[in-house]
Write an enzyme that holds these catalytic residues in place. Sequence first.
Site, PDB file in Angstrom:
ATOM      1  N   HIS A   1      -2.621 -12.481   0.377  1.00 55.16           N
ATOM      2  CA  HIS A   1      -3.544 -12.088   0.352  1.00 55.16           C
ATOM      3  C   HIS A   1      -5.094 -12.078   0.402  1.00 55.16           C
ATOM      4  O   HIS A   1      -6.162 -11.524   0.875  1.00 55.16           O
ATOM      5  CB  HIS A   1      -3.575 -11.499   2.055  1.00 55.16           C
ATOM      6  CG  HIS A   1      -3.417 -10.062   1.924  1.00 55.16           C
ATOM      7  ND1 HIS A   1      -2.278  -9.231   0.906  1.00 55.16           N
ATOM      8  CD2 HIS A   1      -4.157  -9.404   1.748  1.00 55.16           C
ATOM      9  CE1 HIS A   1      -2.453  -8.201   0.787  1.00 55.16           C
ATOM     10  NE2 HIS A   1      -3.905  -7.358   1.645  1.00 55.16           N
TER      11      HIS A   1
ATOM     12  N   LYS B   1       0.708  -1.300  -0.135  1.00 55.30           N
ATOM     13  CA  LYS B   1       0.058  -0.056   0.186  1.00 55.30           C
ATOM     14  C   LYS B   1       0.961   1.322   0.188  1.00 55.30           C
ATOM     15  O   LYS B   1       0.280   2.091  -0.027  1.00 55.30           O
ATOM     16  CB  LYS B   1      -0.604   0.143   0.949  1.00 55.30           C
ATOM     17  CG  LYS B   1      -2.072  -0.701   1.045  1.00 55.30           C
ATOM     18  CD  LYS B   1      -3.243  -0.775   2.154  1.00 55.30           C
ATOM     19  CE  LYS B   1      -4.293  -1.407   1.599  1.00 55.30           C
ATOM     20  NZ  LYS B   1      -5.023  -1.960   2.674  1.00 55.30           N
TER      21      LYS B   1
HETATM   22  P1  C2E Z   1      -9.259  -2.887   3.756  1.00 52.47           P
HETATM   23  O1  C2E Z   1      -9.602  -2.454   4.169  1.00 52.47           O
HETATM   24  O2  C2E Z   1      -7.862  -4.009   4.882  1.00 52.47           O
HETATM   25  O3  C2E Z   1      -9.331  -4.420   3.228  1.00 52.47           O
HETATM   26  C1  C2E Z   1      -9.281  -6.275   3.032  1.00 52.47           C
HETATM   27  C2  C2E Z   1     -10.385  -6.636   2.872  1.00 52.47           C
HETATM   28  O4  C2E Z   1     -11.242  -6.864   3.017  1.00 52.47           O
HETATM   29  C3  C2E Z   1     -10.626  -5.700   0.927  1.00 52.47           C
HETATM   30  O5  C2E Z   1      -9.886  -6.505  -0.046  1.00 52.47           O
HETATM   31  C4  C2E Z   1     -11.878  -6.927   0.955  1.00 52.47           C
HETATM   32  O6  C2E Z   1     -12.267  -8.316   1.120  1.00 52.47           O
HETATM   33  C5  C2E Z   1     -12.663  -6.826   2.753  1.00 52.47           C
HETATM   34  N1  C2E Z   1     -13.620  -5.758   3.007  1.00 52.47           N
HETATM   35  C6  C2E Z   1     -13.419  -4.996   3.146  1.00 52.47           C
HETATM   36  N2  C2E Z   1     -14.402  -4.119   3.358  1.00 52.47           N
HETATM   37  C7  C2E Z   1     -15.655  -4.560   2.670  1.00 52.47           C
HETATM   38  C8  C2E Z   1     -17.058  -4.573   3.119  1.00 52.47           C
HETATM   39  O7  C2E Z   1     -17.646  -3.187   2.897  1.00 52.47           O
HETATM   40  N3  C2E Z   1     -17.522  -5.506   1.983  1.00 52.47           N
HETATM   41  C9  C2E Z   1     -16.955  -6.884   2.519  1.00 52.47           C
HETATM   42  N4  C2E Z   1     -17.534  -7.786   0.898  1.00 52.47           N
HETATM   43  N5  C2E Z   1     -15.776  -7.039   2.206  1.00 52.47           N
HETATM   44  C10 C2E Z   1     -14.844  -5.944   2.283  1.00 52.47           C
HETATM   45  P2  C2E Z   1     -10.142  -5.481  -1.571  1.00 52.47           P
HETATM   46  O8  C2E Z   1     -11.752  -5.328  -1.624  1.00 52.47           O
HETATM   47  O9  C2E Z   1      -9.874  -6.429  -2.102  1.00 52.47           O
HETATM   48  O10 C2E Z   1      -9.219  -4.149  -0.981  1.00 52.47           O
HETATM   49  C11 C2E Z   1      -8.334  -4.110  -0.766  1.00 52.47           C
HETATM   50  C12 C2E Z   1      -7.939  -2.986   0.202  1.00 52.47           C
HETATM   51  O11 C2E Z   1      -8.666  -2.176  -1.090  1.00 52.47           O
HETATM   52  C13 C2E Z   1      -8.784  -2.472   1.413  1.00 52.47           C
HETATM   53  O12 C2E Z   1      -7.894  -2.957   1.977  1.00 52.47           O
HETATM   54  C14 C2E Z   1      -9.070  -1.494   1.356  1.00 52.47           C
HETATM   55  O13 C2E Z   1      -7.143  -0.706   1.926  1.00 52.47           O
HETATM   56  C15 C2E Z   1      -9.244  -0.622  -0.294  1.00 52.47           C
HETATM   57  N6  C2E Z   1     -10.458  -0.551  -0.721  1.00 52.47           N
HETATM   58  C16 C2E Z   1     -11.523  -1.286  -0.715  1.00 52.47           C
HETATM   59  N7  C2E Z   1     -12.239  -0.948  -1.593  1.00 52.47           N
HETATM   60  C17 C2E Z   1     -12.721   0.295  -1.220  1.00 52.47           C
HETATM   61  C18 C2E Z   1     -13.292   1.496  -1.206  1.00 52.47           C
HETATM   62  O14 C2E Z   1     -14.399   1.757  -1.506  1.00 52.47           O
HETATM   63  N8  C2E Z   1     -12.675   2.588  -0.545  1.00 52.47           N
HETATM   64  C19 C2E Z   1     -11.779   3.029  -0.650  1.00 52.47           C
HETATM   65  N9  C2E Z   1     -11.077   3.688  -0.225  1.00 52.47           N
HETATM   66  N10 C2E Z   1     -10.537   1.766  -0.389  1.00 52.47           N
HETATM   67  C20 C2E Z   1     -11.293   1.255  -0.582  1.00 52.47           C
HETATM   68 FE    FE Z   2      -5.484  -5.202   5.479  1.00 57.00          FE
HETATM   69 FE    FE Z   3      -4.595  -6.071   1.521  1.00 56.30          FE
END
Ligand code: C2E
Ligand code: FE
Ligand code: FE
Length: 382
Positions: free
Chosen positions: A288, A237
């Site tokens: 991951h 990140k």
């Molecule tokens: P993170 O915040 O550490 O989230 C890790 C993972 O948690 C996400 O991987 C996803 O699999 C799950 N997750 C988080 N929030 C939700 C949710 O509301 N619903 C569901 N079903 N799963 C959720 P992912 O999607 O690959 O995202 C990786 C990273 O990307 C996230 O890490 C975050 O930093 C960013 N990200 C993802 N979506 C958004 C978004 O809509 N807005 C922003 N600002 N960042 C996002």
């Molecule tokens: Fe994380």
């Molecule tokens: Fe991640």
Amino acid sequence: MTEVELKQVAESQRILELLFSYMPKIAAERQMDNLLVLMADLGRSIVSADRCSLWLVDEESGELWTKVAHGVSELRIPQNAGFVGCSVITGEPLLIKDAYQDSRFDRRSDEKTHYHTTSVLTVPLMDSMGKVMGVFQAINKQGESQVFSEQDLERLKLTAVYSAKTVESAMLTAELEATQREIIHTLGEASESRSRETGDHILRVAEISKKLAEYLGLPREEVERIHLAAPMHDLGKIGIPDAVLNKPGKLTDEEYAVMKTHAEIGYKMLCNSKRKLLRFAANVARSHHERWDGRGYPLGLKGEDIPLAGRICAVADVLDALSCHRCYKAPWPEEKVKEEFVKMSGSQFQPEVVDALMAHWDDIYAPYRVGAEEPDSGDGRR
Ligand code: C2E
Ligand code: FE
Ligand code: FE
Ligand code: SIN
Ligand code: SIN
């Protein structure tokens, strides 16, 4: 041979046997407090004392500390206390026939433990710089003579030389490992420092990963490896622009595509390391966000093609993301988080890992329950 000579030979043989029986145990022991107990046992047997302890100087607190037995908490005394303190200060051994006849004797430990000290032998341990790092203390010679001989002193001195080297290298190993841990932690924190999640996120993901690994019955070394590598899962990140990383709302498809590169970036940052642990962490960073059904990223690996540590970290990462506040989402209620894992078992996550989570839910979820406040609230950096 005279009777005295025969006794001497028998005694030498006894000591040789002692050394042969202790050396492999000492060589295999990496835990400092267990080492102290083992070497104290060896010292006691060599000079036939009733008690023996190996005291180490704690530079930071100015105290001497020891461990007398497995499972017993450590003992601490001021660095200048009694015969031991005297040997620390002078760097010289002491051979005392009757402790109570000597003004240097510190009676407090006798009083505390209802023990009666008579004869005492102390021998300082020198580190490779010639500085006193600790002291062997043997108390109350057993057998007919009741007092330690010059020969006992020489033997304990030899044991001290060997012990000093062992302790010094154990300290170096501990120091190295602590340094490694610190580097790993700093790297992990660097990845979070730019986003509004606190560094606590990486700690919690590490703890949860460790617990899952334990509950899955993995060997201790593997559990520890996962514990150490998990903090680096989002290292990539660092390479994501602020506008995307800290965007308050939902990401566009393009932004999400940029975000997804963090898994591969983290891998590239670590995969060429000389350290095995960091190369292991590289694979955790890359895997991951893979999914059990093969629809994850970056490689789209499926099932057991995904490294186990990545499958475990995936569950821990999502548990933390759902349970906490993020710049793009509010924390979910506990029941909804639980339902999500049940729903995603077999598609996003390996069923066995979700089973381990469910079987130990209360223990694993506990950090999110403290007070009414969720762990990531506020913007406080530690
Ligand atoms: P993170 O915040 O550490 O989230 C890790 C993972 O948690 C996400 O991987 C996803 O699999 C799950 N997750 C988080 N929030 C939700 C949710 O509301 N619903 C569901 N079903 N799963 C959720 P992912 O999607 O690959 O995202 C990786 C990273 O990307 C996230 O890490 C975050 O930093 C960013 N990200 C993802 N979506 C958004 C978004 O809509 N807005 C922003 N600002 N960042 C996002
Ligand atoms: Fe994380
Ligand atoms: Fe991640
Ligand atoms: C997205 O598609 O924008 C991210 C979805 C998620 O938060 O998991
Ligand atoms: C290490 O201990 O990190 C190096 C061992 C290896 O390169 O496999």
